[in-house]
Scaffold this motif. Structure first.
Motif, mmCIF file in Angstrom:
data_model
loop_
_atom_site.group_PDB
_atom_site.id
_atom_site.type_symbol
_atom_site.label_atom_id
_atom_site.label_comp_id
_atom_site.label_asym_id
_atom_site.label_seq_id
_atom_site.Cartn_x
_atom_site.Cartn_y
_atom_site.Cartn_z
ATOM 1 N N SER A 231 -46.071 0.093 -8.503
ATOM 2 C CA SER A 231 -46.047 -1.344 -7.860
ATOM 3 C C SER A 231 -45.790 -1.418 -6.496
ATOM 4 C CB SER A 231 -45.102 -1.912 -8.637
ATOM 5 O OG SER A 231 -43.622 -1.559 -8.413
ATOM 6 N N PHE A 232 -45.512 -0.427 -5.979
ATOM 7 C CA PHE A 232 -45.185 -0.549 -4.471
ATOM 8 C C PHE A 232 -46.187 -1.026 -3.514
ATOM 9 C CE2 PHE A 232 -41.514 2.943 -4.295
ATOM 10 C CZ PHE A 232 -40.928 2.453 -5.531
ATOM 11 N N GLY A 233 -45.874 -2.033 -2.724
ATOM 12 C CA GLY A 233 -46.966 -2.673 -1.988
ATOM 13 C C GLY A 233 -47.556 -3.915 -2.401
ATOM 14 N N SER A 234 -47.036 -4.145 -3.543
ATOM 15 C CA SER A 234 -47.270 -5.727 -4.129
ATOM 16 C C SER A 234 -46.180 -6.329 -4.431
ATOM 17 C CB SER A 234 -48.128 -5.311 -5.407
ATOM 18 O OG SER A 234 -47.330 -4.783 -6.331
ATOM 19 N N MET A 235 -46.282 -7.874 -5.073
ATOM 20 C CA MET A 235 -45.159 -8.506 -5.403
ATOM 21 C C MET A 235 -44.500 -7.709 -6.342
ATOM 22 S SD MET A 235 -47.092 -12.137 -5.438
ATOM 23 C CE MET A 235 -47.961 -12.801 -3.825
ATOM 24 N N ASN A 236 -45.263 -7.135 -7.456
ATOM 25 C CA ASN A 236 -44.405 -6.587 -8.389
ATOM 26 C C ASN A 236 -43.078 -5.711 -8.120
ATOM 27 O OD1 ASN A 236 -45.910 -4.614 -11.250
ATOM 28 N ND2 ASN A 236 -43.754 -5.248 -10.887
ATOM 29 N N ASN A 298 -22.961 3.220 0.664
ATOM 30 C CA ASN A 298 -24.208 2.291 1.170
ATOM 31 C C ASN A 298 -24.543 2.355 2.513
ATOM 32 O OD1 ASN A 298 -25.991 0.834 -0.228
ATOM 33 N ND2 ASN A 298 -24.846 -1.213 -0.646
ATOM 34 N N THR A 299 -25.907 2.149 2.731
ATOM 35 C CA THR A 299 -26.261 1.786 3.823
ATOM 36 C C THR A 299 -27.291 0.629 3.968
ATOM 37 O OG1 THR A 299 -28.169 3.067 3.794
ATOM 38 C CG2 THR A 299 -26.323 4.434 4.223
ATOM 39 N N TYR A 300 -27.688 0.212 5.079
ATOM 40 C CA TYR A 300 -28.133 -1.072 5.550
ATOM 41 C C TYR A 300 -29.176 -1.021 6.749
ATOM 42 C CZ TYR A 300 -23.760 -1.824 3.588
ATOM 43 O OH TYR A 300 -22.641 -1.663 2.861
ATOM 44 N N LYS A 301 -30.475 -1.449 6.257
ATOM 45 C CA LYS A 301 -31.707 -1.112 6.793
ATOM 46 C C LYS A 301 -31.629 -1.814 8.216
ATOM 47 C CE LYS A 301 -34.673 -0.130 2.819
ATOM 48 N NZ LYS A 301 -35.941 -0.420 2.472
ATOM 49 N N PRO A 302 -31.959 -1.088 9.358
ATOM 50 C CA PRO A 302 -32.511 -1.908 10.560
ATOM 51 C C PRO A 302 -33.787 -2.116 10.591
ATOM 52 C CG PRO A 302 -32.312 0.436 11.147
ATOM 53 C CD PRO A 302 -32.042 0.241 9.511
ATOM 54 N N PHE A 303 -34.667 -1.867 9.762
ATOM 55 C CA PHE A 303 -36.037 -1.856 9.792
ATOM 56 C C PHE A 303 -36.477 -2.207 8.485
ATOM 57 C CE2 PHE A 303 -35.417 1.929 12.350
ATOM 58 C CZ PHE A 303 -35.190 1.434 13.693
ATOM 59 N N ALA A 304 -37.579 -3.259 8.189
ATOM 60 C CA ALA A 304 -37.678 -4.108 7.127
ATOM 61 C C ALA A 304 -38.924 -3.235 6.276
ATOM 62 C CB ALA A 304 -38.377 -5.266 7.460
ATOM 63 N N CYS A 305 -38.658 -1.941 5.781
ATOM 64 C CA CYS A 305 -39.544 -0.989 5.105
ATOM 65 C C CYS A 305 -38.991 0.003 4.429
ATOM 66 C CB CYS A 305 -40.595 -0.542 6.265
ATOM 67 S SG CYS A 305 -39.979 0.471 7.540
ATOM 68 N N GLY A 306 -39.519 0.930 3.692
ATOM 69 C CA GLY A 306 -39.343 2.005 3.233
ATOM 70 C C GLY A 306 -38.426 2.979 4.057
ATOM 71 N N ALA A 349 -54.735 2.073 5.750
ATOM 72 C CA ALA A 349 -55.450 1.031 5.995
ATOM 73 C C ALA A 349 -54.982 -0.364 5.250
ATOM 74 C CB ALA A 349 -56.939 1.200 5.559
ATOM 75 N N PRO A 350 -53.617 -0.658 5.591
ATOM 76 C CA PRO A 350 -52.872 -1.610 4.682
ATOM 77 C C PRO A 350 -53.470 -3.181 5.227
ATOM 78 C CG PRO A 350 -51.546 -1.103 6.934
ATOM 79 C CD PRO A 350 -52.743 -0.056 6.547
ATOM 80 N N ARG A 351 -53.849 -3.985 4.332
ATOM 81 C CA ARG A 351 -54.297 -5.450 4.333
ATOM 82 C C ARG A 351 -53.377 -6.306 4.245
ATOM 83 N NH1 ARG A 351 -57.517 -4.249 -1.068
ATOM 84 N NH2 ARG A 351 -55.480 -3.620 -1.375
ATOM 85 N N THR A 352 -52.251 -5.990 3.812
ATOM 86 C CA THR A 352 -51.080 -7.321 3.972
ATOM 87 C C THR A 352 -49.935 -6.549 4.353
ATOM 88 O OG1 THR A 352 -50.560 -6.755 1.651
ATOM 89 C CG2 THR A 352 -52.221 -8.066 1.766
ATOM 90 N N GLY A 353 -48.671 -7.541 4.661
ATOM 91 C CA GLY A 353 -47.728 -7.277 5.267
ATOM 92 C C GLY A 353 -46.880 -6.453 4.167
ATOM 93 N N LEU A 354 -47.048 -6.545 2.939
ATOM 94 C CA LEU A 354 -46.371 -6.179 1.735
ATOM 95 C C LEU A 354 -46.921 -4.475 1.738
ATOM 96 C CD1 LEU A 354 -45.922 -8.271 -1.140
ATOM 97 C CD2 LEU A 354 -44.249 -7.681 0.439
ATOM 98 N N GLU A 355 -48.283 -4.175 1.859
ATOM 99 C CA GLU A 355 -48.691 -2.881 2.132
ATOM 100 C C GLU A 355 -48.400 -2.133 3.447
ATOM 101 O OE1 GLU A 355 -53.099 -3.100 1.541
ATOM 102 O OE2 GLU A 355 -52.919 -3.234 -0.579
ATOM 103 N N GLY A 356 -48.313 -2.957 4.457
ATOM 104 C CA GLY A 356 -47.833 -2.491 5.795
ATOM 105 C C GLY A 356 -46.499 -1.729 5.576
ATOM 106 N N LYS A 357 -45.494 -2.138 4.770
ATOM 107 C CA LYS A 357 -44.381 -1.382 4.388
ATOM 108 C C LYS A 357 -44.400 0.095 3.943
ATOM 109 C CE LYS A 357 -41.858 -6.017 3.696
ATOM 110 N NZ LYS A 357 -40.998 -5.871 4.870
ATOM 111 N N PHE A 358 -45.593 0.086 3.557
ATOM 112 C CA PHE A 358 -45.818 1.767 2.916
ATOM 113 C C PHE A 358 -46.783 2.452 3.692
ATOM 114 C CE2 PHE A 358 -43.696 -1.011 -0.162
ATOM 115 C CZ PHE A 358 -42.705 -0.305 -0.701
ATOM 116 N N SER A 359 -46.959 2.092 4.857
ATOM 117 C CA SER A 359 -47.848 2.567 5.954
ATOM 118 C C SER A 359 -47.177 3.369 7.149
ATOM 119 C CB SER A 359 -49.016 1.747 6.268
ATOM 120 O OG SER A 359 -49.807 2.463 7.246
ATOM 121 N N PHE A 378 -43.645 -6.487 9.757
ATOM 122 C CA PHE A 378 -44.358 -6.305 8.700
ATOM 123 C C PHE A 378 -45.095 -7.653 7.983
ATOM 124 C CE2 PHE A 378 -41.721 -2.648 9.648
ATOM 125 C CZ PHE A 378 -42.466 -1.465 9.361
ATOM 126 N N SER A 379 -45.531 -8.307 8.781
ATOM 127 C CA SER A 379 -46.081 -9.401 8.293
ATOM 128 C C SER A 379 -47.403 -9.242 8.145
ATOM 129 C CB SER A 379 -45.618 -10.554 9.141
ATOM 130 O OG SER A 379 -46.284 -10.396 10.322
#
Length: 483
Positions: A231-236, A298-306, A349-359, A378-379
């Protein structure tokens, strides 16, 4: 020709099987036989969750629990108006029960099951939430989403709430430790599959479950694993922590009315751990309860992706800033990475911001172009930016033996022939190089900007910081909703 009857054939096969089993036992490379599991894992955990007191939490654990809560509220507000949540709210609103709990950053109210789900989705949309690095579980989404919805319907003190949050995080991360990485490697999204236990434990604690009822709650949670890495890269993907929150809350409420389950649903031969993983280390669940805290890691992300892309983004931002790089100066970018980086974030070749999070190629390119790796990078806009797209084609990640998941070697070759290199041992946001309280507040403010007024943002942050002293933890949810 000699005739062999069926009984003789089966007997011979049995002898052959026995011989191969004996050989496997003596062969040092054969997998070890599965040992008989202990019979009290679920109960031991249930006993701890029902008896551990807020007063017994070390100050460092309370502090990290508060930081976990602050970060979670910020990312939930930030994701509250993404298309993903708009779709989910629209789909579920006609079927919601009484308006028992609110949503961060929005005016709608839902029954607590749907509110838990929706806040859980919202908090994970940007992949900007907290991370337990040992298991890559995002702990707060399933747990905080469940108990804050419950706290709106059944008021609890901030101390009770924070204690439940820590216990829920502890529960899911310990269970995750017991099966990671095998469980994750086969394709389960561990935030959902382990997170449901954390939600059930935390909600059950606030509901005042007895030890036996907590055993049942954990058992019912075990029957509801949710989330696949496909499901990664999608709304799921954000569906998974949201569903884990609702499922855990569902389990705790049923158990509170004596809806039963097996007493060994985590460790039994056909229980959760043996069914969903080829690795089971039950000591990770039961040893050191009350003295060793996974919640403190626990840790906290400075970047909005994997999380596996963070070292590369950190290196790219550093080199860009130090050398005032512009995209036209860059001829090639080489990365030496761990195999997990390409396995999880190999979209070229990500097409959306959600896919960009996994590129990984997009993450490095946008960091070099814009000097950041936040939600805006990642928009859909960033993924389709022609300058970023052109630079993305010049980023070459290579799996390299000896490079750990938390490391990267990044080399930029410039058009004038010079090379710039940066090795990252531990990226900003890791346990070794954590975000400060001020960093977390800046992140919160950036996420909430444009969704809530400035004064309201400051008030919500203040309530989060002071959660342990609140008479009513549900106050945070009400303060974070939009009028």
């Amino acid at each position: 020709m000699t005739r062999i009857d069926r009984r003789t054939l089966l007997g011979a096969a049995s002898l052959a099987l026995a011989g191969s089993t004996a050989q496997a036992a003596s062969d040092p490379v054969a997998p070890p036989a599965r040992s008989t599991p202990p019979h009290d894992v679920t109960r031991t955990l249930a006993r701890y969750v029902t008896t551990a007191r807020f007063e017994d939490l070390p100050e460092a654990v309370r502090r990290e629990g508060t930081r976990t809560f602050l970060n979670w509220v910020g990312v939930a507000i930030g994701g509250s108006h993404h298309e993903t949540l708009d779709v989910a709210v629209s789909a579920l609103q006609p079927f919601s029960g009484p308006p028992q709990a609110g949503l961060f950053g929005r005016s709608e109210r839902f029954d607590i099951m749907n509110a838990a789900f929706l806040n859980g989705v919202s908090s994970h949309i940007f992949d900007y939430d907290d991370t337990h690095l040992k298991t890559v579980i995002h702990p707060a989404g399933p747990v905080a989403s469940a108990i804050l919805a419950l706290a709106e319907m059944r008021p609890v003190s901030g101390a009770e709430f924070l204690n439940a949050l820590v216990l829920g995080v502890e529960t899911e991360c310990r269970i995750g430790n017991a099966v990671y990485p095998n469980h994750y490697d086969v394709g389960w999204h561990i935030t959902g599959t382990a997170g449901v236990f954390g939600a059930a434990a935390a909600a059950g604690r606030l509901l005042g479950l007895s030890e036996q009822q907590m055993v049942w709650a954990l058992g019912l949670a075990a029957s509801q694993p949710v989330g696949l890495r496909e499901s990664f890269g999608s709304m799921n993907k954000s569906f998974n922590p949201g569903r884990a929150a609702a499922n855990g809350l569902f389990a705790a409420i049923l158990a509170s009315k004596n809806y039963t389950s097996s007493d060994g649903m985590i460790e039994a031969r056909r229980g959760w751990a043996n069914t969903l993983s080829t690795k089971q280390d039950y000591r990770e669940i039961t040893e050191g309860l009350g003295s060793r805290y996974e919640a403190a890691l626990n840790t906290y992300k400075p970047f909005a992706c994997g999380i596996v892309m963070h070292p590369a983004i950190d290196a790219a931002v550093q080199l860009r800033t130090e050398n005032r790089l512009t995209p036209e100066q860059i001829q090639r970018v080489d990365l030496k990475v761990h195999p997990l980086v390409l396995e999880l974030t190999g979209k070229t070749a990500p097409r959306t911001g959600l896919e960009g999070k996994f590129s990984i190629t997009h993450a490095v390119a946008v960091a070099l172009v814009e000097g950041a790796g936040g939600e805006k990078q990642f928009s859909d806009r960033a993924v389709r930016d022609p300058v970023v797209t052109a630079l993305r084609a010049k980023v070459v990640p290579t799996v390299t033996p000896g490079v750990k998941p938390e490391q990267v070697d990044l080399t930029i070759t410039l058009a004038d022939g010079r090379t710039l290199t940066r090795h990252i041992e531990h990226a900003v946001g890791s346990v070794e190089n954590p975000m400060s309280d001020a960093d977390l507040e800046r992140k919160f403010t950036d996420l909430a900007d444009g969704i809530l007024p400035e004064a309201q943002i400051r008030r919500v942050m203040s309530l989060c910081r002071d959660v342990a002293n609140l008479k009513d933890a549900g106050k945070v949810a009400r303060a974070g909703a939009r009028a």
